[in-house]
Design a protein around this motif. Structure first.
Motif, PDB file in Angstrom:
ATOM      1  N   ARG A  45     -20.429 -30.084  55.707  1.00 18.06           N
ATOM      2  CA  ARG A  45     -19.425 -29.109  55.253  1.00 18.06           C
ATOM      3  C   ARG A  45     -19.301 -27.965  56.251  1.00 18.06           C
ATOM      4  N   ILE A  46     -20.427 -27.533  56.807  1.00 19.57           N
ATOM      5  CA  ILE A  46     -20.406 -26.442  57.778  1.00 19.57           C
ATOM      6  C   ILE A  46     -19.612 -26.839  59.014  1.00 19.57           C
ATOM      7  N   VAL A  47     -19.866 -28.040  59.520  1.00 21.36           N
ATOM      8  CA  VAL A  47     -19.183 -28.521  60.721  1.00 21.36           C
ATOM      9  C   VAL A  47     -17.695 -28.703  60.450  1.00 21.36           C
ATOM     10  N   ALA A  48     -17.350 -29.236  59.295  1.00 23.66           N
ATOM     11  CA  ALA A  48     -15.937 -29.422  58.955  1.00 23.66           C
ATOM     12  C   ALA A  48     -15.207 -28.080  58.914  1.00 23.66           C
ATOM     13  N   ALA A  49     -15.842 -27.073  58.331  1.00 27.05           N
ATOM     14  CA  ALA A  49     -15.215 -25.750  58.268  1.00 27.05           C
ATOM     15  C   ALA A  49     -15.071 -25.146  59.662  1.00 27.05           C
ATOM     16  N   ALA A  50     -16.100 -25.297  60.487  1.00 25.46           N
ATOM     17  CA  ALA A  50     -16.048 -24.756  61.846  1.00 25.46           C
ATOM     18  C   ALA A  50     -14.963 -25.448  62.660  1.00 25.46           C
ATOM     19  N   ALA A  51     -14.866 -26.774  62.546  1.00 22.79           N
ATOM     20  CA  ALA A  51     -13.846 -27.513  63.285  1.00 22.79           C
ATOM     21  C   ALA A  51     -12.455 -27.108  62.837  1.00 22.79           C
ATOM     22  N   ALA A  52     -12.267 -26.877  61.545  1.00 18.36           N
ATOM     23  CA  ALA A  52     -10.965 -26.441  61.045  1.00 18.36           C
ATOM     24  C   ALA A  52     -10.590 -25.081  61.626  1.00 18.36           C
ATOM     25  N   LEU A  53     -11.550 -24.176  61.694  1.00 22.78           N
ATOM     26  CA  LEU A  53     -11.290 -22.865  62.305  1.00 22.78           C
ATOM     27  C   LEU A  53     -10.914 -23.015  63.775  1.00 22.78           C
ATOM     28  N   ALA A  54     -11.637 -23.875  64.484  1.00 20.35           N
ATOM     29  CA  ALA A  54     -11.350 -24.081  65.906  1.00 20.35           C
ATOM     30  C   ALA A  54      -9.988 -24.744  66.104  1.00 20.35           C
ATOM     31  N   ASP A  55      -9.624 -25.686  65.232  1.00 17.20           N
ATOM     32  CA  ASP A  55      -8.309 -26.312  65.326  1.00 17.20           C
ATOM     33  C   ASP A  55      -7.199 -25.279  65.147  1.00 17.20           C
ATOM     34  N   GLU A  56      -7.452 -24.297  64.307  1.00 16.90           N
ATOM     35  CA  GLU A  56      -6.435 -23.286  64.011  1.00 16.90           C
ATOM     36  C   GLU A  56      -6.357 -22.210  65.084  1.00 16.90           C
ATOM     37  N   GLY A  57      -7.499 -21.800  65.619  1.00 21.80           N
ATOM     38  CA  GLY A  57      -7.480 -20.651  66.521  1.00 21.80           C
ATOM     39  C   GLY A  57      -8.342 -20.750  67.759  1.00 21.80           C
ATOM     40  N   GLY A  58      -8.840 -21.958  68.098  1.00 22.52           N
ATOM     41  CA  GLY A  58      -9.686 -22.101  69.269  1.00 22.52           C
ATOM     42  C   GLY A  58     -11.120 -21.710  68.976  1.00 22.52           C
ATOM     43  N   LEU A  59     -11.976 -21.894  69.969  1.00 24.04           N
ATOM     44  CA  LEU A  59     -13.398 -21.609  69.769  1.00 24.04           C
ATOM     45  C   LEU A  59     -13.668 -20.139  69.485  1.00 24.04           C
ATOM     46  N   GLU A  60     -12.783 -19.255  69.987  1.00 22.22           N
ATOM     47  CA  GLU A  60     -12.975 -17.826  69.720  1.00 22.22           C
ATOM     48  C   GLU A  60     -12.813 -17.492  68.242  1.00 22.22           C
ATOM     49  N   ALA A  61     -12.225 -18.394  67.485  1.00 24.14           N
ATOM     50  CA  ALA A  61     -12.047 -18.170  66.051  1.00 24.14           C
ATOM     51  C   ALA A  61     -13.270 -18.604  65.250  1.00 24.14           C
TER      52      ALA A  61
END
Length: 230
Positions: free
Chosen positions: A20-36
């Motif tokens: 779940r943690i990785v899925a949430a992190a990947a979703a954030l990165a998909d939306e705004g890049g690694l800086e997000a």
């Protein structure tokens, strides 16, 4: 102890696990890049306190490693390839497709190898497809060479996509905007070969360019494998 070896904490009232943690992190990165991506933002996305995450990941670097390994699972072939060329071709194209879905992947490829289960399975599948065709050093150089090509080509394509978004100019808009300056410079006669390339060369899209270059690299690899049999 690596993040791959460290057990997850016991279940607590609010369900939480690395998946779940990785899925949430990947979703954030998909939306705004690694800086997000930060542990605080991931915790907020999961509606838990930030300290809860530290039982699962200790640093952002570990989180990025987990994210990369998750995407590498998308690259794993669905069935065994017919031969070594097909294995490398499929890996290249599936890596490109994954990077187009997750542009941040290009920012994390090319450094030290990750040691997650999907990374190991992907490398095993790739090397197994070439096993016995040449000595192991030649096989390793072959895989590295093809990887260097497609990682570089994909990074260039993603950089162009980002530039289009940042400037609001498509490839053809950019060409039109820069056309007068380029025409003036080419008219000086100082760049005859470049002029020939621009006026006579065929314009191809990123997918065709990627596929063509890949086949050329595979042809070169084939010659080396033939010259260094096992």
């Amino acid at each position: 102890m690596t993040v791959w070896d460290r057990p997850e904490p016991p279940t607590r009232p609010a369900p939480l696990d690395r998946e779940r943690i990785v899925a949430a992190a990947a979703a954030l990165a998909d939306e705004g890049g690694l800086e997000a991506v930060s542990l605080r933002k991931v915790a907020a996305r999961l509606d838990v306190g930030p300290m809860r995450l530290y039982g699962y990941v200790s640093t952002k670097k570990e989180l990025f490693d987990l994210m990369v390994d998750e995407v590498l699972g998308e690259i794993l072939p669905e069935e065994p390839p017919g031969d070594w060329r097909e294995a490398l071709r499929v890996r290249a194209h599936r890596t490109r497709q994954a990077a187009l879905r997750h542009e941040w992947l290009t920012d994390l490829l090319g450094g030290r190898p990750t040691l997650g289960p999907n990374a190991l399975a992907l490398n095993e599948a790739t090397l197994a497809a070439l096993d016995g065709l040449a000595d192991i050093d030649t096989v390793l150089r072959a895989v590295e060479t093809v990887g260097a090509y497609f990682n570089g080509a994909i990074s260039r394509e993603i950089a162009n996509l980002r530039a289009e978004r940042d400037t609001g100019l498509s490839k053809h808009d950019f060409q039109r905007a820069s056309g007068p300056h380029l025409t003036k410079m080419l008219a000086t006669g100082r760049f005859p070969t470049l002029s020939k390339a621009i006026y006579d060369g065929r314009d191809v899209d990123a997918e065709e360019s990627f596929a063509t270059g890949l086949e050329w690299v595979l042809d070169a690899v084939a010659a080396k494998l033939d010259a260094n049999p096992a």
